[in-house]
Scaffold this active site. Structure first.
Site, PDB file in Angstrom:
ATOM      1  N   HIS A  90       0.813  -1.218   0.000  1.00 18.75           N
ATOM      2  CA  HIS A  90       0.000   0.000   0.000  1.00 18.75           C
ATOM      3  C   HIS A  90       0.847   1.268   0.000  1.00 18.75           C
ATOM      4  CE1 HIS A  90       0.642  -0.757   4.300  1.00 18.75           C
ATOM      5  NE2 HIS A  90       0.892   0.535   4.249  1.00 18.75           N
ATOM      6  N   GLU A 121      -8.984 -11.141  -9.233  1.00 20.87           N
ATOM      7  CA  GLU A 121      -7.661 -11.034  -8.635  1.00 20.87           C
ATOM      8  C   GLU A 121      -7.234 -12.315  -7.939  1.00 20.87           C
ATOM      9  OE1 GLU A 121      -7.452  -7.807  -5.787  1.00 20.87           O
ATOM     10  OE2 GLU A 121      -9.458  -8.196  -5.030  1.00 20.87           O
ATOM     11  N   ASP A 124      -2.829  -8.603  -6.793  1.00 23.95           N
ATOM     12  CA  ASP A 124      -3.128  -9.847  -6.091  1.00 23.95           C
ATOM     13  C   ASP A 124      -3.077 -11.043  -7.020  1.00 23.95           C
ATOM     14  OD1 ASP A 124      -3.495  -9.292  -3.334  1.00 23.95           O
ATOM     15  OD2 ASP A 124      -5.188  -8.036  -3.923  1.00 23.95           O
ATOM     16  N   CYS A 149      -7.211  -2.644 -12.812  1.00 22.82           N
ATOM     17  CA  CYS A 149      -6.839  -1.604 -11.860  1.00 22.82           C
ATOM     18  C   CYS A 149      -5.601  -1.982 -11.068  1.00 22.82           C
ATOM     19  CB  CYS A 149      -8.002  -1.268 -10.937  1.00 22.82           C
ATOM     20  SG  CYS A 149      -8.592  -2.693 -10.024  1.00 22.82           S
TER      21      CYS A 149
HETATM   22  C1  PEP Z   1      -4.994  -5.503  -7.093  1.00 26.82           C
HETATM   23  O1  PEP Z   1      -4.941  -6.480  -6.334  1.00 26.82           O
HETATM   24  O2  PEP Z   1      -4.444  -5.489  -8.217  1.00 26.82           O
HETATM   25  C2  PEP Z   1      -5.690  -4.274  -6.679  1.00 26.82           C
HETATM   26  C3  PEP Z   1      -5.848  -3.288  -7.512  1.00 26.82           C
HETATM   27  O3  PEP Z   1      -6.143  -4.201  -5.402  1.00 26.82           O
HETATM   28  P1  PEP Z   1      -5.227  -3.881  -4.123  1.00 26.82           P
HETATM   29  O4  PEP Z   1      -3.875  -3.460  -4.630  1.00 26.82           O
HETATM   30  O5  PEP Z   1      -5.923  -2.833  -3.367  1.00 26.82           O
HETATM   31  O6  PEP Z   1      -5.199  -5.205  -3.435  1.00 26.82           O
HETATM   32 MG    MG Z   2      -6.249  -6.554  -4.667  1.00 25.86          MG
END
Ligand code: PEP
Ligand code: MG
Length: 581
Positions: free
Chosen positions: A191, A433, A457, A504
């Site tokens: 994050h 994911e 993920d 995303c």
């Molecule tokens: C992902 O897993 O690619 C995603 C966009 O979600 P996060 O990074 O919040 O797990």
């Molecule tokens: Mg994710």
């Protein structure tokens, strides 16, 4: 001068002063206590126990109210341990007999207790070791009066050096004096790295032992594009990097003319370029960068760094702000993805050995439907103010989606009865994911309105590597043919059912993959604001048939290394040093 190389987390170059923020270690020194101060030390320890007891009682009460009796029991057990006279007596005895400080005495006694638990046959008791140390940490904190500085309190521009940055630290960086950071742990998709890209501040992560190597106020250079950190640079190096910094700014400046141009290929094929955000404060940045929507609103930040859960009103207000400001562009609001590396400390859910494989995201929401329903009410209410799409994270089987949708429909009915307006036709999508979701994408595509591929993920679960563990970061391979196949399967499955599919995960904003993803048919690319212009530049310089032929070729390659080589070679040939920026 020392030059170190970590994991590039957020591009750009910054030169500034170091500020040691969190060293991650809890120093327990064996300090001798003068004989006249021994009783004071015992007293201090007793006060720390009392303070800790009060803290835990409060948490227990909140958990009981918000979550339920089951989880609250954990804290009753913690309280029982604290009330055990042996703990207090043993520590006091050690302080008195050995004239040592309370921290050291406590650590020794806790170690003894934990060792006794660890050898017990009953698994339940063996697992209590975790609780012993959890309580120990709390008591120690109260003893030492540890009060971490908050990023908002920094009064001059600094580069933060930390063992780790929590989501609550990063959530406050947008209006702080943080101009860059380096952490010891984490990977490209942890994050903190994602937040650094969103805020467009250079960052390097996974640089083990950096907190031992840097002192406060030392000059530091961060080259976030290449993962380089230079401590105490000489004059020549500062000059060289100042020049690179100018080059980087000029490159960014050169892209700004693309801001209002459409994201379409040379032959007129249009895709949607959206942004990922975590807080409403990021809207200015993404608008400036030319985002055409929000492809991922990570709602977790609303839940972090607080001692209770966000109310429906608070959530509604945040969502409404975002949706209204983005309108008529769409906002994909993802229901909360807690767990993994984003914990709710006040709920103190059981500590799991594998948090990324545990009670995370939709799993946590389905287990605690009240938390989920409150959020859905807020999202639906916000849908009256613009174009909202709702998305469930970490779906791994069709039943999970159906359960989540059933709850959503029940909330819709509630709102209807209460005559509260919302968009009845709101699109309901999922993140793809997990490998299991990608493998049944054909089935899922029949029941959802859209997919958004979460490669962060998807890669971690497919490659079986922890995305935030710097030890295995070399195995985090977006170029792996397995990943590319799962992406292609997902895109094809969505299109076969006439549904749109976005991405995303961080791959969407990585220029190495743009032509490939375009060729595979991706409809929407969602990324941190800072990447939008770069990706648009690539899209506008290529023809769709060319991208398709290129993608066909890539899908035939056997190894990740070769995929990487071919992608990078093509990029260098067509776009010069863009991958270095
Ligand atoms: C992902 O897993 O690619 C995603 C966009 O979600 P996060 O990074 O919040 O797990
Ligand atoms: Mg994710």
């Amino acid at each position: 001068m020392i030059t170190l190389t970590g994991i590039p987390a957020s591009p750009g170059i910054i030169i500034g002063k170091a500020f040691l923020f969190d060293i991650g270690r809890f120093h327990v020194e064996k300090r001798k206590i003068e004989s006249t101060k021994i009783e004071v030390e015992v007293q201090l320890f007793k006060e720390a126990i009392l303070k800790t007891r009060k803290e835990i009682e409060k948490i227990e009460e909140k958990v009981q109210q918000n979550i339920g009796a089951d989880i609250a029991k954990i804290f009753s057990a913690h309280l029982a341990m604290l009330e055990d006279p042996i703990l207090v007596l043993d520590v006091a005895q050690k302080i008195r007999e050995e004239s040592v400080c309370a921290e050291y005495a406590l650590e020794c006694v806790l170690k003894n207790i934990a060792d006794n638990f660890a050898i017990m046959e009953d698994e339940y008791f063996r697992e209590r070791v975790v609780d012993v140390f959890d309580i120990g940490r709390r008591i120690l904190q109260n003893l030492k009066g540890v009060d971490r500085v908050s990023v908002e309190d920094l009064t001059e521009k600094v580069i933060i050096i930390a063992h780790e940055l929590s989501p609550s630290d990063t959530a406050h960086m947008h209006d702080s004096n943080v101009i860059g950071f380096v952490t010891e742990i984490g990977g490209k998709t942890s994050h903190a790295a994602i937040m650094a890209r969103a805020l467009e501040i250079p960052a390097v992560v996974g640089l083990k032992e950096i907190t031992y190597q840097v002192r406060n106020d030392e000059t530091i250079i961060i080259d976030g594009s290449h993962g380089i950190v230079i401590i105490n640079p000489d004059k020549e190096t500062i000059k060289k990097y100042s020049h690179k910094q100018e080059e980087f700014s000029a490159f960014k400046e050169g892209l700004s003319c693309l801001r209002d141009l459409p994201a379409q290929t040379e032959d007129g094929f249009r895709v949607l370029l959206s942004a990922n955000i975590g807080t409403p404060e990021e809207i200015d940045v993404i608008k400036r960068e030319g985002a055409e929507g929000i492809g991922l609103y990570r709602t977790e930040y609303l839940y972090l760094e607080r001692t209770d859960l966000p109310t429906e009103e608070e959530q509604f207000s945040a969502y409404q702000t975002v949706v209204t400001r983005l309108s008529p562009c769409p906002t994909v609001i993802r229901t909360v993805d807690l767990g993994g590396d984003k914990f709710l400390t006040h709920l103190d859910l059981p500590i799991e050995p594998n948090p990324f494989l545990g009670l995370r995201a939709i799993r946590l929401c389905l287990k605690y439907p009240e938390i989920f329903k409150t959020q859905i009410r807020a999202i639906l209410r916000a849908s009256n103010y613009g174009k909202v799409q709702i998305m469930f994270p970490l779906i791994s089987e069709i039943d999970e989606f159906q359960q989540a949708k059933t709850i959503l429909l029940s909330v819709m009915e509630e709102l209807e009865q209460e005559k509260i307006p919302f968009d009845r036709n709101i699109q309901i999508g999922i993140m793809v994911e997990t490998p299991s979701a990608a493998l049944i994408a054909d089935r899922l595509a029949k029941v959802v309105d859209f997919f958004s591929i979460g490669t962060n993920d998807l890669i971690q679960y497919t490659m079986a590597i922890d995305r935030v563990n710097e030890e295995v970061s070399a195995l985090y391979k977006p170029f792996h043919p397995a990943i590319l196949r799962l992406i292609k399967m997902t895109i094809d499955a969505a299109h076969n059912e006439g549904k749109w599919v976005g991405m995303c995960g961080e791959m969407a904003g990585d220029p190495s993959f743009t032509v490939l993803l375009l060729g595979l048919g991706l409809d929407e690319f969602s990324m941190s604001g800072g990447s939008i212009a770069k990706i648009k530049k690539i899209i506008r310089a290529i023809r769709l048939d060319e991208a398709k032929a290129f993608a066909d070729g890539i899908m035939q390659i056997t190894s990740a290394a070769e995929v990487q080589e071919v992608l990078e070679e093509m990029m260098t040939k067509r776009f010069g040093n863009m991958l270095d920026m």
